[in-house]
Structures are given as structure tokens and as C-alpha cells.
Design a protein around this motif. Structure first.
Motif, PDB file in Angstrom:
ATOM      1  N   THR A  88       3.219  -1.232 -15.975  1.00 19.06           N
ATOM      2  CA  THR A  88       2.468   0.017 -15.821  1.00 19.06           C
ATOM      3  C   THR A  88       1.373  -0.097 -14.770  1.00 19.06           C
ATOM      4  OG1 THR A  88       1.060  -0.591 -17.707  1.00 19.06           O
ATOM      5  CG2 THR A  88       2.942   0.834 -18.158  1.00 19.06           C
ATOM      6  N   ALA A  89       0.876  -1.306 -14.501  1.00 23.92           N
ATOM      7  CA  ALA A  89      -0.147  -1.456 -13.463  1.00 23.92           C
ATOM      8  C   ALA A  89       0.417  -1.049 -12.104  1.00 23.92           C
ATOM      9  CB  ALA A  89      -0.667  -2.891 -13.417  1.00 23.92           C
ATOM     10  N   GLY A  90       1.641  -1.488 -11.812  1.00 22.03           N
ATOM     11  CA  GLY A  90       2.264  -1.099 -10.550  1.00 22.03           C
ATOM     12  C   GLY A  90       2.522   0.393 -10.492  1.00 22.03           C
ATOM     13  N   LEU A  91       2.990   0.947 -11.600  1.00 23.11           N
ATOM     14  CA  LEU A  91       3.229   2.388 -11.654  1.00 23.11           C
ATOM     15  C   LEU A  91       1.933   3.175 -11.516  1.00 23.11           C
ATOM     16  CD1 LEU A  91       5.915   2.883 -14.442  1.00 23.11           C
ATOM     17  CD2 LEU A  91       6.158   3.299 -11.992  1.00 23.11           C
ATOM     18  N   ASP A  92       0.900   2.704 -12.182  1.00 24.02           N
ATOM     19  CA  ASP A  92      -0.383   3.406 -12.127  1.00 24.02           C
ATOM     20  C   ASP A  92      -0.894   3.534 -10.700  1.00 24.02           C
ATOM     21  OD1 ASP A  92      -0.386   3.806 -14.838  1.00 24.02           O
ATOM     22  OD2 ASP A  92      -1.744   2.131 -15.298  1.00 24.02           O
ATOM     23  N   MET A  93      -0.687   2.483  -9.901  1.00 23.62           N
ATOM     24  CA  MET A  93      -1.137   2.541  -8.510  1.00 23.62           C
ATOM     25  C   MET A  93      -0.357   3.604  -7.734  1.00 23.62           C
ATOM     26  SD  MET A  93      -1.688  -1.486  -7.636  1.00 23.62           S
ATOM     27  CE  MET A  93      -2.350  -1.146  -6.016  1.00 23.62           C
ATOM     28  N   VAL A  94       0.951   3.661  -7.979  1.00 24.10           N
ATOM     29  CA  VAL A  94       1.782   4.667  -7.309  1.00 24.10           C
ATOM     30  C   VAL A  94       1.356   6.069  -7.736  1.00 24.10           C
ATOM     31  CG1 VAL A  94       4.126   5.594  -7.150  1.00 24.10           C
ATOM     32  CG2 VAL A  94       3.757   3.116  -7.022  1.00 24.10           C
ATOM     33  N   LEU A  95       1.160   6.246  -9.036  1.00 22.95           N
ATOM     34  CA  LEU A  95       0.809   7.570  -9.554  1.00 22.95           C
ATOM     35  C   LEU A  95      -0.593   7.989  -9.113  1.00 22.95           C
ATOM     36  CD1 LEU A  95       2.322   7.307 -13.141  1.00 22.95           C
ATOM     37  CD2 LEU A  95       3.299   8.387 -11.105  1.00 22.95           C
ATOM     38  N   GLU A  96      -1.508   7.047  -9.091  1.00 24.50           N
ATOM     39  CA  GLU A  96      -2.870   7.370  -8.641  1.00 24.50           C
ATOM     40  C   GLU A  96      -2.871   7.835  -7.193  1.00 24.50           C
ATOM     41  OE1 GLU A  96      -7.365   6.146  -8.939  1.00 24.50           O
ATOM     42  OE2 GLU A  96      -5.907   5.631 -10.454  1.00 24.50           O
TER      43      GLU A  96
ATOM     44  N   ASP B 255       7.448   5.435  -2.476  1.00 22.53           N
ATOM     45  CA  ASP B 255       6.679   4.461  -3.248  1.00 22.53           C
ATOM     46  C   ASP B 255       7.395   4.079  -4.540  1.00 22.53           C
ATOM     47  OD1 ASP B 255       4.753   4.524  -1.303  1.00 22.53           O
ATOM     48  OD2 ASP B 255       3.326   5.743  -2.443  1.00 22.53           O
ATOM     49  N   LEU B 256       8.028   5.043  -5.198  1.00 24.05           N
ATOM     50  CA  LEU B 256       8.766   4.741  -6.428  1.00 24.05           C
ATOM     51  C   LEU B 256      10.001   3.899  -6.132  1.00 24.05           C
ATOM     52  CD1 LEU B 256       8.487   8.082  -8.430  1.00 24.05           C
ATOM     53  CD2 LEU B 256       7.404   5.887  -8.974  1.00 24.05           C
ATOM     54  N   GLU B 257      10.656   4.163  -5.015  1.00 24.44           N
ATOM     55  CA  GLU B 257      11.801   3.333  -4.633  1.00 24.44           C
ATOM     56  C   GLU B 257      11.350   1.897  -4.385  1.00 24.44           C
ATOM     57  OE1 GLU B 257      13.707   5.126  -1.287  1.00 24.44           O
ATOM     58  OE2 GLU B 257      14.812   6.576  -2.514  1.00 24.44           O
ATOM     59  N   ALA B 258      10.232   1.735  -3.683  1.00 23.32           N
ATOM     60  CA  ALA B 258       9.713   0.390  -3.418  1.00 23.32           C
ATOM     61  C   ALA B 258       9.354  -0.305  -4.723  1.00 23.32           C
ATOM     62  CB  ALA B 258       8.492   0.468  -2.497  1.00 23.32           C
ATOM     63  N   TYR B 259       8.773   0.438  -5.648  1.00 25.32           N
ATOM     64  CA  TYR B 259       8.420  -0.122  -6.960  1.00 25.32           C
ATOM     65  C   TYR B 259       9.677  -0.571  -7.713  1.00 25.32           C
ATOM     66  CZ  TYR B 259       7.198  -0.365 -11.840  1.00 25.32           C
ATOM     67  OH  TYR B 259       7.074  -0.792 -13.135  1.00 25.32           O
TER      68      TYR B 259
ATOM     69  N   SER C  23       0.844  -1.189   0.000  1.00 28.96           N
ATOM     70  CA  SER C  23       0.000   0.000   0.000  1.00 28.96           C
ATOM     71  C   SER C  23       0.885   1.247   0.000  1.00 28.96           C
ATOM     72  CB  SER C  23      -0.921   0.004   1.227  1.00 28.96           C
ATOM     73  OG  SER C  23      -0.143  -0.062   2.401  1.00 28.96           O
ATOM     74  N   SER C  24       0.297   2.351  -0.409  1.00 30.57           N
ATOM     75  CA  SER C  24       1.052   3.599  -0.515  1.00 30.57           C
ATOM     76  C   SER C  24       1.597   4.022   0.845  1.00 30.57           C
ATOM     77  CB  SER C  24       0.146   4.702  -1.068  1.00 30.57           C
ATOM     78  OG  SER C  24       0.812   5.941  -1.022  1.00 30.57           O
TER      79      SER C  24
END
Length: 196
Positions: free
Chosen positions: A130-138, A86-90, A78-79
Motif C-alpha cells: 500500500t505504500a507504493g500505491l499510496d504514492m501513486v494515488l497521492e 504509474d499504475l502499470e509501472a507499479y 517518480s510520478s
């Protein structure tokens, strides 16, 4: 007197064979170089006849590709409430997925033109990334931030990780993954964005 047809068991033998073959391939990929794997070795580990694998998957590459899709990636955490964290975790999670046993071999098989004539493997890989990125960006946008576009993150975080793992570039580790994010935040993008 007519006999009643036997009811099919849920999942049945086919599902058990598939699960055993998937597990055998994943285990063997963790024990040895995937380029040295053979269908007979996978069959022996799975406890099935090699012809079962040849009949169902045809080639080791096709089996690797199917297992790659089935493995997917771990669900993102979760965020944290902080875009950089969050980007580092991704980035670290993406690297871990690529470098886990057999990871890059599974990726190569999934996108191989030999078995992916319609390029669906490439699309699925990109969709997972992109699904993982989309969650971070959202989550970032939900906090009222203006994060960078997904394409920029793919270019500056995802692409370098894949490149370095595919070509076995030394020192591709968690520190490198975190440095990619640090570089993003030290670049021109953040000048117009309020960061934590």
C-alpha cells in the motif's frame, strides 16, 4: 592496574556476520530452488559456522523471513504525471519483486504462521504494497484527479499478481501485469473519472 574496556567497533562482527548470511542466502536463492536450501549450505557460502545461524535465527524459515523484510522493494520511480502509466509501472515492479530469485519463497516465509504468530509479516507485506500505491494515488489526487480507492487496486492488481505467482500460473508476465491495469481502466470505475 585496571585495563580500559575495548571500544566496540561500529557494526562489529555481528553486523558483518548478518550481512554475509543475508548475501549468501540471497545468492543461493538465485542459484537453486529455495526449497532445497539448508542452513549448512548458507553457512558454508557465508563463511560462518552453521551453529551461528541456528543460534541466531533458529530455522531457515525464520532467516528467509528476516531477509524478506530486509530486502523490501525497490524505491518507486517518480510520478510520470499519468495515473495509468504509474499504475502499470507499479504492477510491473510488484511482479518483478515477486519473481526475482527466491522472491516467492521469501514472501511465503515472511507470512508463514509457523514464525509469524502475531501476523506482523502479513501486515508488513500489506504496508509495503500500500505504500507504493499510496504514492501513486497521492500524485494523482495532487493533479486534481479522483483515482480509485487503494482497496480496489489491491483487489484488481495486487491480489491477482500474488495469486498467480504463488500458484505458478503460466503467462504471468509484464503483459499480464499491464493488462490488469487496462482492465481497471476499461471497467465501470473510469466512467465517473476523467482520465488522460
Amino acid at each position: 592496574m585496571p585495563t580500559e574496556p575495548l571500544a566496540k567497533r561500529p557494526g562489529g562482527r555481528s553486523a558483518r556476520v548478518q550481512a554475509a548470511v543475508y548475501q549468501a542466502l540471497t545468492d543461493l536463492a538465485g542459484e537453486r530452488d529455495v526449497t532445497r536450501l539448508t542452513i549448512p549450505a548458507v553457512a558454508e557460502r557465508a563463511g560462518v559456522n552453521p551453529t551461528t545461524i541456528y543460534r541466531r535465527w533458529g530455522t531457515l524459515q525464520a532467516l528467509l523471513a528476516e531477509v524478506a523484510v530486509a530486502r523490501g522493494t525497490d524505491a518507486p520511480p517518480s510520478s510520470s504525471g499519468d495515473l495509468r502509466t504509474d499504475l502499470e509501472a507499479y504492477a510491473v515492479r510488484t511482479l518483478a519483486d515477486l519473481t526475482r530469485p527466491g522472491g516467492i519463497a521469501f514472501f511465503r516465509a515472511e507470512v508463514s504462521p509457523d514464525i509469524d504468530e502475531r501476523r506482523s509479516g502479513l501486515r508488513e507485506c500489506l504496508q509495503r504494497a500500500t505504500a507504493g500505491l499510496d504514492m501513486v494515488l497521492e500524485a494523482s489526487r495532487g493533479r486534481g484527479e479522483t483515482p480509485p480507492p487503494a482497496e480496489r487496486l489491491l483487489d484488481q492488481i495486487v491480489a491477482p499478481l500474488y495469486f498467480r505467482v504463488v500458484f505458478s500460473v503460466p503467462d504471468t508476465d509484464e503483459a499480464y501485469a499491464r493488462a490488469l491495469v487496462a482492465d481497471l481502466f476499461s471497467g465501470t470505475w473510469h466512467s465517473a473519472v476523467e482520465l488522460h
